[in-house]
Scaffold this active site. Structure first.
Site: not given
Ligand code: MCF
Ligand code: FE
Length: 404
Positions: A210, A309
Site C-alpha cells: 500500500e 475501502d
Molecule cells: O485499508 C485501509 C488502509 N490500510 C490498512 N488498514 C486499514 C484501512 N482501513 C482500516 N484498516 C484497518 C485494518 O483492517 O486498520 C487496522 C486493521 O484492522 C490496523 S492497521 C491501521
Molecule cells: Fe482496507
C-alpha cells in the site's frame, strides 16, 4: 416469478433493447415481454418508464464497516501519520461505531446501488450488522499480529470470530479470511490460517504494498516503519519479505488490496496465480500513497476491481463516486475504455473475484439488479455518463427481492 421490462439492459459488452427479464431468486429468461408473459402467465409484471436502464447491482469488495464512525478524526495526506492517528483514536473510533453507525453505512451502500459487499472485519463487532444486512456479504475475518509470542492468543481470537461468522446461516452470507498485510502478520499465523482457507475453500483477502513505508520495511527493514516497529512493538526487522508473503497465497486466487507499490516481479506472481487486485483510488490518494498503474496491471492481464475501502480512508462508500475519482485520476488510460473497465470491475469482474454467481444480467445469475432512470436515450458513451451523472436509482433487487 416476476417480469421486469426496462428500455435498456446493460451487459458487459452490449446494451440490449426491447427485452424483458423474468426472474425469481435468479434470472430465468431474457426475451421480448410478450414471449415472457406467454411463458409465465402468472408472473407479476413491472413495465418501467421511458429511458429506464436495468444493470447489475454493484459489488464493493473491500470495506471496513467497523471504522464507519470516522469523519474528521483521522489524519490524511501521509500513510504513517494516518496510521499513528488510527492508533491514537482507536477507542473513540471503534467504540464510537455502534450498531446504528454500522447499519447506517450499510444502508448508504444499498442506496447507492451496492448489492454485495466484502466486509473486512478487524474485531467481529460488525458481525450482527452484516448478518442482518439485506445485501450479499463476504465476511472477511481479519488476522493481524506480527509478534510470535502472541501468536496463540491471536489465532484463538481469530478462530472464534471465524466460527461466529460460520454460525450465520443466511442466504448470501459467506464467511472468509483476511490476512491484514505482510508487515503486520507473523508467518506462523499466516500458515495456520491458510491451512483453514485451503481446507474449507474460503475466500482470502490481504492488504499488499500500500505504501512506500511498507515497501522499504519489507525490502530492507528500514524507512518510516523502522521507528514504528522499534518503539511500539520492540521489533527491529520485518517478519517476512514480500516474496515469502506472496508464496503463502500460491493457488488461492486471493484478493490483494492496494498493490500501489508492487514491482514487476510481484505483478508477475500476482498474474500467474490469478489473484485479483482491489483498487481503492480515494483511499490511496487520502493516505498519500499515490496512484496504481492500471496499464501495468492490464499488461500482465491482472484482473483488477474497484472498491471504496472503509470510512477510515474515504468520505463515502459510494462506488459511483469511487469510479468518478478513478476516471479523473487515471489519465494514462483512454476515457471510454477506462469507464467501461470500471463498470465491469464493480460488477462482473468483482463477482468472479469473489466467486459469486452475480454481477451480470444473464440467465442463471442471481437477480441482483438496479434500475437507473436515464434522462435520454443512451449513446455509445454510456459508461462515461453512468459514472459522471449519478442517475437516480429507482429500484434495487437482491436475490430477486425488491429492497428499494
Ligand atoms: O485499508 C485501509 C488502509 N490500510 C490498512 N488498514 C486499514 C484501512 N482501513 C482500516 N484498516 C484497518 C485494518 O483492517 O486498520 C487496522 C486493521 O484492522 C490496523 S492497521 C491501521
Ligand atoms: Fe482496507
Amino acid at each position: 416469478m416476476q417480469i421486469i421490462s426496462p428500455n435498456y439492459i446493460l451487459t458487459p459488452n452490449t446494451l440490449l433493447t426491447d427485452l424483458a427479464v423474468a426472474f425469481d431468486k435468479t434470472i430465468q429468461k431474457i426475451a421480448p415481454l410478450e414471449e415472457l408473459q406467454k411463458e409465465y402467465p402468472d408472473a407479476e409484471v413491472a413495465v418501467l418508464e421511458k429511458n429506464s436502464l436495468l444493470m447489475p447491482g454493484l459489488i464493493n469488495a473491500h470495506v471496513h464497516i467497523e471504522f464507519s464512525a470516522n469523519k474528521t478524526n483521522l489524519s490524511y495526506g501521509d500513510f504513517m501519520n494516518w496510521l499513528y492517528s488510527v492508533i491514537e483514536n482507536r477507542e473513540e473510533l471503534i467504540g464510537g461505531c455502534d450498531a446504528t453507525c454500522m447499519s447506517k453505512a450499510i444502508d448508504a451502500m444499498l442506496e447507492s446501488g451496492i448489492t454485495t459487499f466484502g466486509a473486512i472485519s478487524s474485531h467481529g463487532m460488525d458481525l450482527q450488522a452484516c448478518a442482518k444486512a439485506v445485501q450479499n456479504v463476504v465476511f472477511f475475518n481479519e488476522l493481524i499480529g506480527s509478534q510470535a509470542t502472541m501468536a496463540d492468543a491471536l489465532f484463538g481470537d481469530f478462530l472464534s470470530r471465524l466460527d461466529a461468522s460460520k454460525s450465520v446461516a443466511r442466504e448470501g452470507f459467506h464467511p472468509a479470511v483476511a490476512i491484514h498485510s505482510p508487515y503486520s502478520v507473523h508467518p506462523i499465523l499466516i500458515k495456520k490460517a491458510l491451512g483453514i482457507v485451503k481446507n474449507e475453500k474460503l475466500k482470502l483477502s490481504a492488504h499488499f504494498m500500500e505504501s512506500e513505508a511498507e515497501r522499504n520495511w519489507l525490502d530492507s527493514s528500514d524507512g518510516d516503519f523502522k521507528d514504528f516497529f522499534e518503539n511500539l512493538l520492540k521489533q527491529n526487522s520485518a517478519v517476512s519479505d514480500s516474496k515469502e508473503f506472496l508464496e503463502h497465497f500460491n493457488g488461492s486466487n486471493a484478493l490483494l488490496t492496494h498493490v500501489v507499490k508492487a514491482n514487476e516481479e510481484e505483478l508477475k506472481t500476482i498474474a500467474s496465480n490469478k489473484h485479483t487486485v482491489i483498487h481503492c483510488p480515494i483511499s490511496n490518494r487520502l493516505l498519500g500513497n499515490g496512484a496504481l498503474d492500471l496499464n501495468a496491471l492490464d499488461k500482465q492481464n491482472i484482473n483488477w476491481i474497484c472498491a471504496t475501502d472503509g470510512l477510515s480512508s474515504n468520505y463515502s462508500l459510494d462506488l459511483f463516486e469511487e469510479m468518478k475519482c478513478a476516471l479523473f485520476m487515471h489519465s494514462e488510460m483512454p476515457l471510454l475504455e477506462l469507464a467501461k473497465k470500471l463498470i465491469n470491475s464493480v460488477t462482473i469482474n468483482a463477482a468472479s473475484a469473489l466467486n459469486l454467481n452475480t454481477g451480470e444480467i444473464a440467465e442463471g445469475k442471481n437477480a441482483d439488479m438496479l434500475v437507473l432512470d436515464l434522462d435520454k436515450e443512451p449513446t455509445d458513451e454510456l459508461a462515461i455518463h453512468l459514472i459522471l451523472h449519478r442517475y437516480n436509482i429507482s429500484k434495487v433487487y437482491i436475490n430477486g427481492k425488491q429492497e428499494k
